[in-house]
Design a protein around this motif. Structure first.
Motif, PDB file in Angstrom:
ATOM      1  N   CYS A 145     104.403  92.903 168.047  1.00 26.80           N
ATOM      2  CA  CYS A 145     105.151  91.691 168.407  1.00 26.80           C
ATOM      3  C   CYS A 145     104.282  90.450 168.592  1.00 26.80           C
ATOM      4  CB  CYS A 145     105.972  91.930 169.659  1.00 26.80           C
ATOM      5  SG  CYS A 145     104.999  92.123 171.169  1.00 26.80           S
ATOM      6  N   ALA A 146     103.043  90.605 169.078  1.00 30.72           N
ATOM      7  CA  ALA A 146     102.237  89.415 169.359  1.00 30.72           C
ATOM      8  C   ALA A 146     100.759  89.764 169.306  1.00 30.72           C
ATOM      9  CB  ALA A 146     102.586  88.862 170.739  1.00 30.72           C
ATOM     10  N   VAL A 147     100.000  88.988 168.572  1.00 25.47           N
ATOM     11  CA  VAL A 147      98.561  89.192 168.479  1.00 25.47           C
ATOM     12  C   VAL A 147      97.898  88.533 169.688  1.00 25.47           C
ATOM     13  CG1 VAL A 147      96.480  88.676 167.146  1.00 25.47           C
ATOM     14  CG2 VAL A 147      98.597  89.306 165.979  1.00 25.47           C
ATOM     15  N   ILE A 148      97.035  89.299 170.352  1.00 23.88           N
ATOM     16  CA  ILE A 148      96.331  88.833 171.545  1.00 23.88           C
ATOM     17  C   ILE A 148      94.839  88.822 171.231  1.00 23.88           C
ATOM     18  CG2 ILE A 148      95.818  89.346 173.964  1.00 23.88           C
ATOM     19  CD1 ILE A 148      98.792  88.775 173.427  1.00 23.88           C
ATOM     20  N   GLY A 149      94.141  87.772 171.596  1.00 25.75           N
ATOM     21  CA  GLY A 149      92.690  87.723 171.428  1.00 25.75           C
ATOM     22  C   GLY A 149      92.286  86.960 170.191  1.00 25.75           C
ATOM     23  N   GLY A 150      91.289  87.476 169.514  1.00 18.87           N
ATOM     24  CA  GLY A 150      90.746  86.808 168.348  1.00 18.87           C
ATOM     25  C   GLY A 150      89.314  86.378 168.588  1.00 18.87           C
ATOM     26  N   THR A 151      88.577  87.210 169.265  1.00 17.89           N
ATOM     27  CA  THR A 151      87.202  86.888 169.607  1.00 17.89           C
ATOM     28  C   THR A 151      86.235  87.601 168.670  1.00 17.89           C
ATOM     29  OG1 THR A 151      85.674  86.773 171.466  1.00 17.89           O
ATOM     30  CG2 THR A 151      86.999  88.764 171.300  1.00 17.89           C
ATOM     31  N   GLU A 152      85.158  86.919 168.279  1.00 19.30           N
ATOM     32  CA  GLU A 152      84.164  87.545 167.395  1.00 19.30           C
ATOM     33  C   GLU A 152      83.205  88.391 168.221  1.00 19.30           C
ATOM     34  OE1 GLU A 152      80.656  86.577 164.173  1.00 19.30           O
ATOM     35  OE2 GLU A 152      82.114  85.027 164.646  1.00 19.30           O
ATOM     36  N   TYR A 153      83.043  89.639 167.789  1.00 18.80           N
ATOM     37  CA  TYR A 153      82.206  90.594 168.510  1.00 18.80           C
ATOM     38  C   TYR A 153      80.803  90.641 167.910  1.00 18.80           C
ATOM     39  CZ  TYR A 153      80.552  94.916 170.580  1.00 18.80           C
ATOM     40  OH  TYR A 153      79.815  95.847 171.255  1.00 18.80           O
ATOM     41  N   GLN A 154      79.766  90.570 168.768  1.00 16.56           N
ATOM     42  CA  GLN A 154      78.369  90.678 168.334  1.00 16.56           C
ATOM     43  C   GLN A 154      77.583  91.647 169.219  1.00 16.56           C
ATOM     44  OE1 GLN A 154      77.124  89.460 165.605  1.00 16.56           O
ATOM     45  NE2 GLN A 154      78.886  88.209 165.064  1.00 16.56           N
ATOM     46  N   GLY A 155      78.277  92.544 169.915  1.00 15.48           N
ATOM     47  CA  GLY A 155      77.637  93.416 170.892  1.00 15.48           C
ATOM     48  C   GLY A 155      77.006  94.673 170.317  1.00 15.48           C
ATOM     49  N   THR A 162      83.027  91.151 163.471  1.00 15.80           N
ATOM     50  CA  THR A 162      84.463  91.160 163.200  1.00 15.80           C
ATOM     51  C   THR A 162      85.220  90.475 164.338  1.00 15.80           C
ATOM     52  OG1 THR A 162      84.887  93.311 164.258  1.00 15.80           O
ATOM     53  CG2 THR A 162      84.278  93.331 161.920  1.00 15.80           C
ATOM     54  N   GLN A 163      86.431  90.057 164.030  1.00 15.26           N
ATOM     55  CA  GLN A 163      87.333  89.516 165.041  1.00 15.26           C
ATOM     56  C   GLN A 163      88.059  90.689 165.689  1.00 15.26           C
ATOM     57  OE1 GLN A 163      87.968  86.148 165.902  1.00 15.26           O
ATOM     58  NE2 GLN A 163      86.111  85.816 164.740  1.00 15.26           N
ATOM     59  N   ILE A 164      88.188  90.674 166.994  1.00 11.95           N
ATOM     60  CA  ILE A 164      88.864  91.740 167.714  1.00 11.95           C
ATOM     61  C   ILE A 164      90.160  91.183 168.286  1.00 11.95           C
ATOM     62  CG2 ILE A 164      88.700  93.472 169.534  1.00 11.95           C
ATOM     63  CD1 ILE A 164      86.584  93.794 167.304  1.00 11.95           C
ATOM     64  N   VAL A 165      91.263  91.869 167.963  1.00 10.26           N
ATOM     65  CA  VAL A 165      92.576  91.471 168.468  1.00 10.26           C
ATOM     66  C   VAL A 165      93.321  92.707 168.948  1.00 10.26           C
ATOM     67  CG1 VAL A 165      92.724  89.489 166.906  1.00 10.26           C
ATOM     68  CG2 VAL A 165      93.746  91.656 166.223  1.00 10.26           C
ATOM     69  N   ALA A 166      94.340  92.489 169.754  1.00 15.46           N
ATOM     70  CA  ALA A 166      95.218  93.565 170.208  1.00 15.46           C
ATOM     71  C   ALA A 166      96.651  93.124 169.968  1.00 15.46           C
ATOM     72  CB  ALA A 166      94.996  93.848 171.688  1.00 15.46           C
TER      73      ALA A 166
END
Length: 105
Positions: free
Chosen positions: A28-38, A46-50
């Protein structure tokens, strides 16, 4: 949303989305959108979303959408913490750090 027109054009040329999906599976809704470098090598760059409704966590780049084997109940934020790692806020379980090896229940 996505490749479908939403609302009136303001004269600018739209940019096609890199990835899109339907609501057919309960999404229903994409949450986040942060680029991961860990430290989790498979997720770097990559972009991480939930998804709020399904609780699924995804890794996205220019060519794929890959589900991360972590189940969330009601994610409301996906962020990079002060330690450089991936953290989520879930309405059911609070703040949680995502690790390479899922915690034992």
């Amino acid at each position: 949303e996505g490749s479908r027109r939403f609302g009136q054009s303001d004269g600018r040329t739209p940019i096609d989305p890199t990835v899109e999906w339907t609501h057919a599976d309960g999404s229903c809704a994409v949450i986040g959108g942060t680029e991961y470098q860990g430290d989790i090598v498979e997720l770097r760059g990559t972009q991480i979303v939930a998804d709020l409704c399904t609780g699924d966590l995804y890794s996205i780049n220019e060519t794929y959408l890959r589900q991360i084997p972590v189940r969330l109940d009601s994610p409301v934020d996906v962020s990079i913490g002060p330690d450089g790692e991936l953290w989520v806020i879930d309405m059911e379980h609070g703040v949680r750090r995502i690790t390479a090896t899922p915690p034992t229940p």
